[in-house]
Design a protein around this motif. Structure first.
Motif, PDB file in Angstrom:
ATOM      1  N   PRO A  75      56.951  87.308  30.050  1.00 20.25           N
ATOM      2  CA  PRO A  75      57.171  85.981  29.449  1.00 20.25           C
ATOM      3  C   PRO A  75      56.060  85.594  28.476  1.00 20.25           C
ATOM      4  O   PRO A  75      56.288  84.803  27.562  1.00 20.25           O
ATOM      5  N   LEU A  76      54.859  86.150  28.665  1.00 19.27           N
ATOM      6  CA  LEU A  76      53.743  85.841  27.771  1.00 19.27           C
ATOM      7  C   LEU A  76      53.997  86.314  26.347  1.00 19.27           C
ATOM      8  O   LEU A  76      53.397  85.805  25.398  1.00 19.27           O
ATOM      9  N   TYR A  77      54.881  87.293  26.205  1.00 20.78           N
ATOM     10  CA  TYR A  77      55.126  87.875  24.893  1.00 20.78           C
ATOM     11  C   TYR A  77      55.809  86.885  23.945  1.00 20.78           C
ATOM     12  O   TYR A  77      55.794  87.071  22.732  1.00 20.78           O
ATOM     13  N   ASN A  78      56.385  85.820  24.485  1.00 26.98           N
ATOM     14  CA  ASN A  78      57.118  84.858  23.670  1.00 26.98           C
ATOM     15  C   ASN A  78      56.225  83.795  23.050  1.00 26.98           C
ATOM     16  O   ASN A  78      56.714  82.948  22.290  1.00 26.98           O
ATOM     17  N   PHE A  79      54.932  83.826  23.356  1.00 27.04           N
ATOM     18  CA  PHE A  79      54.029  82.797  22.857  1.00 27.04           C
ATOM     19  C   PHE A  79      53.189  83.315  21.687  1.00 27.04           C
ATOM     20  O   PHE A  79      52.841  84.495  21.626  1.00 27.04           O
ATOM     21  N   THR A  96      52.246  77.705  22.341  1.00 26.44           N
ATOM     22  CA  THR A  96      50.939  77.820  22.984  1.00 26.44           C
ATOM     23  C   THR A  96      51.115  77.978  24.481  1.00 26.44           C
ATOM     24  O   THR A  96      51.968  77.328  25.092  1.00 26.44           O
ATOM     25  N   LYS A  97      50.296  78.816  25.094  1.00 21.10           N
ATOM     26  CA  LYS A  97      50.357  79.016  26.544  1.00 21.10           C
ATOM     27  C   LYS A  97      48.950  79.123  27.111  1.00 21.10           C
ATOM     28  O   LYS A  97      48.139  79.930  26.639  1.00 21.10           O
ATOM     29  N   VAL A  98      48.670  78.305  28.119  1.00 20.49           N
ATOM     30  CA  VAL A  98      47.395  78.389  28.839  1.00 20.49           C
ATOM     31  C   VAL A  98      47.612  79.275  30.059  1.00 20.49           C
ATOM     32  O   VAL A  98      48.534  79.053  30.851  1.00 20.49           O
TER      33      VAL A  98
END
Length: 632
Positions: free
Chosen positions: A433-437, A508-510
């Motif tokens: 899922p991180l790849y979408n940010f 953006t993702k923290v």
């Protein structure tokens, strides 16, 4: 009336009489059933009238009409031909007793129903009829264009379904903040399948606002949704032209109960984290920008052959360092190489020649831009946001903007980072899922006002190159006067993340604390069990960042306790010329100093008993007043 049947009648007459009795019993049962049905129909009809009444503003008129209609219906049901025929069929005594029983049952049932409904009617009249709003409607008609109905769902499920990248909730145990309130501006946006009935989102039916386990079900018909995240004691919502910003009204003087317009950085102590910089800072920044832009093409031409050679999956790892922080940089190289990590795509932006030589001697690619960095200090920052710290913040902004502008994905990390795993593996995973940010940042841990809403740490983040990140880092570069005035670029990066998420759709993702812990975690007693799991090898995070620590000296001591230190003492804070003059060094070789300066095994030692460690340091003194032994 009919006479009783005689026992002396003929058998034929007896059979006829028996048939009549059987027929009479059947009719009695039919009448009783009809009566019960009548009572049920009365109740159902009454409730139908009540629902119609509840949906109308004119309470008294609708109530009278509903009661009148139901009274006529009941009278008509009790005058049914079947009821009159019963009096003709059943003999006097039997008819009288049955009729009395039925009539008494009807009276009692009617009395009970009327008593129950009378109370409801009284409550409705009290709560609704005297108010200028629809009866039992959740919101008055004056709000119907932005609050026509409402629903609830879980906050945990909502933030997963609509991940805006905000940091983890530090107050998961707060029972009063476990749900999300959703308002609908029009019934056409309300869900199809509503718990509690089709009108439950609009009408109060005694069960409260309907709850949806699945947040996507609650929003299935919404073609647009605005999300407000707040901790403010009061929140006002109104329908107007529309805004993508939140107004802030603040009581500056506690003795004067008046709210005045305030910026996001104003706090209760009178400070302002976003006060505009003095003109001197702006003019100095303009001079730096002029120098940077005038030499930009030359800098890119110098860097391009270097970056093209070292890039991996179009990614460059950036580290920025001066000589004062060189021990931390060297330790990272020693630690990573000792454990077999590939650091060939690291580009160290050295701000002095000494750091350039040290980085190269440990096998890292380094670049010294004397045009832009030659004026910066070589000293280590003694504390957060001092002059040396501010200098390095400017350098970090420049090198990130430069590499991003050249078209590369990048991982920026401070020199006080320890790798447990190569972080690029997770960031390059196309199934994650991180790849979408667009940009992924470590959670700083602080929830102070100036870092809202992302609370991102500017010492570890990954950015994919695209138009959105390109404009983000250009915007940050232009904030240099604010950075110089405040001594840190973190709060300005975070505020730009929020603005660009709104302006350009920046994603953006923290990152989570467990996989990407930092100093905030290290210095929290509540994270004791977490660090115990790291110490005993039961859990392996991606990286660790020794942030939230006053200066380089303490960082070094803490990292030694945690088994993160691989740089030998003889090479700490030494220039390359000093290292090559050490006993055993080959002065004829200025190349790789790995064997001379690095230990294959971590150099573990205790200093403070009240800080996490991989060995028992209970016999050491505490660093904090009344600090308790971490291993007890």
């Amino acid at each position: 009336g009919n006479r009783p049947v005689s026992h002396q009648q003929s058998s034929t007459t007896g059979r006829t009489a028996g048939s009549n009795n059987s027929s009479t019993g059947g009719r009695v049962r039919a009448i009783l059933l009809n009566t019960i049905v009548g009572i049920s129909l009365y109740y159902a009809g009454f409730m139908t009238g009540m629902h119609a009444f509840l949906a109308n503003d004119n309470c008294s008129h609708k109530l009278s009409a509903a009661l009148a209609t139901e009274e006529e219906a009941v009278v008509a049901r009790l005058k049914d031909p079947e009821s009159r025929e019963m009096k003709r069929i059943v003999d006097g005594f039997m008819q009288k007793r049955i009729t009395q029983a039925v009539e008494q049952g009807i009276k009692q049932a009617t009395k009970t129903i009327e008593a129950q409904e009378a109370k409801k009617i009284k409550d409705i009249q009290t709560d609704n009829c005297n108010k200028e709003k629809p009866s039992y409607s959740r919101f008055p008609k004056e709000m119907s264009n932005f609050a026509a109905g409402a629903a609830r769902t879980t906050k945990e499920g909502f933030v997963k379904a609509f991940d805006y990248g905000y940091p983890e909730d530090q107050n998961k145990g707060d029972k009063g903040a476990k749900e999300v309130l959703i308002l609908y501006s029009n019934p056409k946006y309300m869900p199809s399948d509503i718990p509690g009935g089709p009108s439950a989102t609009m009408m109060e039916n005694g069960n409260g606002i309907p709850f949806f386990e699945n947040p996507t079900a609650a929003t299935e018909k919404c073609d647009e949704m605005h999300v407000v995240v707040t901790q403010a004691p009061c929140v006002a919502i109104m329908r107007a032209y529309g805004s993508f910003q939140v107004q802030r009204w603040y009581q500056r003087d506690k003795d004067v109960p008046k709210l005045t317009h305030a910026g996001r950085g104003v706090n209760k102590y009178g400070g302002d984290a976003f006060r505009p910089p003095a003109e001197t800072f702006t003019r100095k920044h303009w001079m730096l920008l002029q120098r940077y832009f005038e030499g930009l093409d030359d800098t890119i031409n110098e860097l391009r052959p270097i970056t093209e050679k070292i890039k991996i999956n179009n990614t460059i790892i950036i580290m920025t360092c001066n000589f004062g922080q060189s021990a931390l940089l060297m330790n990272f190289a020693c630690s990573s190489r000792s454990r077999g990590f590939d650091i060939s795509n690291i580009l160290v932006f050295a701000t002095d020649k000494e750091t350039l030589e040290l980085a190269q001697s440990l096998g890292m690619t380094a670049y010294f831009d004397e045009r832009n960095f030659g004026h910066l200090t070589k000293e280590a920052a003694r504390e957060y946001m001092d002059g040396a710290f501010a200098d390095m913040m400017y350098a970090k902004v420049v090198c990130v903007q430069l590499i991003n502008y050249m078209g590369y994905d990048l991982l920026f990390q401070d020199v006080d980072i320890h790798w447990y795993k190569n972080p690029l593996t997770a960031f390059h995973n196309t199934t994650s899922p991180l790849y979408n940010f667009d940009i992924l940042l470590q959670d700083d841990g602080s929830r102070s006002l100036r870092y809202a809403p992302y609370c991102a740490n500017s010492g570890f983040y990954y950015a994919r190159y695209n138009d959105r990140t390109r404009y983000l880092f250009i915007s940050l570069l232009l904030q240099g006067d604010m950075i110089a005035a405040k001594g840190s670029h973190q709060q300005f990066l975070v505020s730009l993340l929020a603005d660009h998420s709104s302006w350009t759709g920046l994603r953006t993702k923290v990152l989570g604390h467990d996989d990407y812990p930092g100093g905030w975690d290290y210095h929290r007693w509540g994270r004791r069990s977490y660090f115990r799991s790291i110490s005993n090898g039961k859990f392996l995070p991606e990286i660790f960042h020794m942030s939230w620590t006053e200066n380089k000296d303490n960082k070094l001591l803490f990292m030694k306790q945690m088994g993160m230190w691989h740089l030998k003492d003889q090479c700490v804070s030494k220039s390359l010329s000093d290292i090559l003059s050490l006993p055993g060094a080959d002065a004829t070789k200025s190349g790789d100093t790995f064997n001379l300066c690095c230990s294959a095994e971590p150099l573990i030692s205790c200093r403070y008993k009240d800080k996490p460690s991989v060995i028992d340091c209970s016999s050491s003194p505490p660093i904090d007043r009344d600090g308790q032994a971490w291993w007890n």
